[in-house]
Design a protein around this motif. Sequence first.
Motif, short mmCIF file in Angstrom:
data_model
loop_
_atom_site.label_atom_id
_atom_site.label_comp_id
_atom_site.label_asym_id
_atom_site.label_seq_id
_atom_site.Cartn_x
_atom_site.Cartn_y
_atom_site.Cartn_z
N SER A 4 7.24 -15.39 3.50
CA SER A 4 6.20 -14.56 3.25
C SER A 4 4.90 -15.09 2.84
O SER A 4 4.87 -16.24 2.63
CB SER A 4 6.52 -13.41 2.31
N ALA A 5 3.82 -14.64 3.23
CA ALA A 5 2.55 -15.27 3.15
C ALA A 5 2.29 -15.59 1.52
O ALA A 5 1.67 -16.52 1.06
CB ALA A 5 1.16 -14.47 3.56
N LYS A 6 2.70 -14.53 0.51
CA LYS A 6 2.85 -14.64 -0.87
C LYS A 6 3.34 -16.18 -1.35
O LYS A 6 3.06 -16.84 -1.99
CB LYS A 6 3.10 -13.50 -1.60
N ASP A 7 4.46 -16.12 -0.75
CA ASP A 7 5.48 -17.38 -0.99
C ASP A 7 4.73 -18.54 -0.76
O ASP A 7 5.02 -19.67 -1.49
CB ASP A 7 7.01 -16.84 -0.67
N GLN A 9 1.64 -19.22 -0.21
CA GLN A 9 0.37 -19.53 -0.96
C GLN A 9 1.06 -20.11 -2.33
O GLN A 9 0.65 -21.05 -2.91
CB GLN A 9 -0.23 -18.26 -1.32
N THR A 10 2.20 -19.48 -2.93
CA THR A 10 2.48 -19.89 -4.16
C THR A 10 3.22 -21.32 -4.09
O THR A 10 2.97 -22.12 -5.04
CB THR A 10 3.63 -18.96 -4.71
N ARG A 13 0.24 -23.80 -3.85
CA ARG A 13 -0.45 -23.99 -5.10
C ARG A 13 0.11 -24.99 -5.81
O ARG A 13 -0.38 -25.81 -6.59
CB ARG A 13 -0.57 -22.66 -5.59
#
Length: 321
Positions: A4-7, A9-10, A13
Amino acid sequence: MSFSAKDIQTYRRDEKSGHKTLDAEEREELVKTYLPSPSSRQRSSSRAKKQGSSRLGVRRFLKAQLYALLYLFVHAVFSVYIRIRIARHAVSNRLVAILKHHYNSPEYIARDVADLKKLPEHLSIILTLENAGKGDALEKLVNEASEVAAWCAAAGIPKLSVYERTGVLKRYMVQTHRSVSQRLKIWFGKHKAPPVALFARGAPPIRSHNREGLDLILVSEDDGREAMVDLTRVLTEMVQKEKIAAQDVTMDVIDNELSEAVMHEPDLLISFEPYVDLQGYPPWAVRLTEIHCALDNQGVGYQLFLQGLRKYSQATFKLGK
């Protein structure tokens, strides 16, 4: 299953911070949801083991048997084809030998070649000493040379060169000349037989009479390699003694010297083997020579001699500038 896009990005980071944002347990939890379940991994590993065992066992055995059967099938088909081809050529050659038999008569041979547009001025043949010269191999070789010499005399071919690798005929020049002369007397009669002049490199010629007849040249493997070595040695000594200049040694000079030492280039070369086998024939003597042999041929035969003359008659020679 894609990330997923959120994972993503995490994770990026955390990567930029030198993996200080997330600890080891948090990173494991992040990717844990995307890993296959242990049961599916076990099933895939067991499936791989089964495939590996089947590949090493039954499938490999079946493939090997299939390849062996295919190999045997190809060999069987090719063997049948070769046998049929040999039988067909043997029957056809036998029929031609019966229909075109010369009956030791020059008139029959003259009739066979009467419709040919041209005949070779110089015919060369390759003969083989059988059984390493044991038994009657030498007598058979001399008889074959005498028979072809009679064919040439009847066809009107003035020059014949006989190549035999070992050069055994050169050691029996007197006997060879006598055999050829007797064969011509049987064919043409005692008083009408053409005279025979026998030549060989390094030996004095043997002549029946001074009038023109059949020129017979004996050639062996030594006339190729040794003739070139002798000529090279002579030319080198002449250049060193300043009898000739180095630039005077040209291809034309070498060709003329070799032709005078051994023989001139034949117009037609006939090999009585089932395939073209020059057996060390002098290489400079076959540059523009028409070479003829017959597939699956066995022995010296008049039908092959006649086929060679017909092939030469129909051949066209185009020389470059």
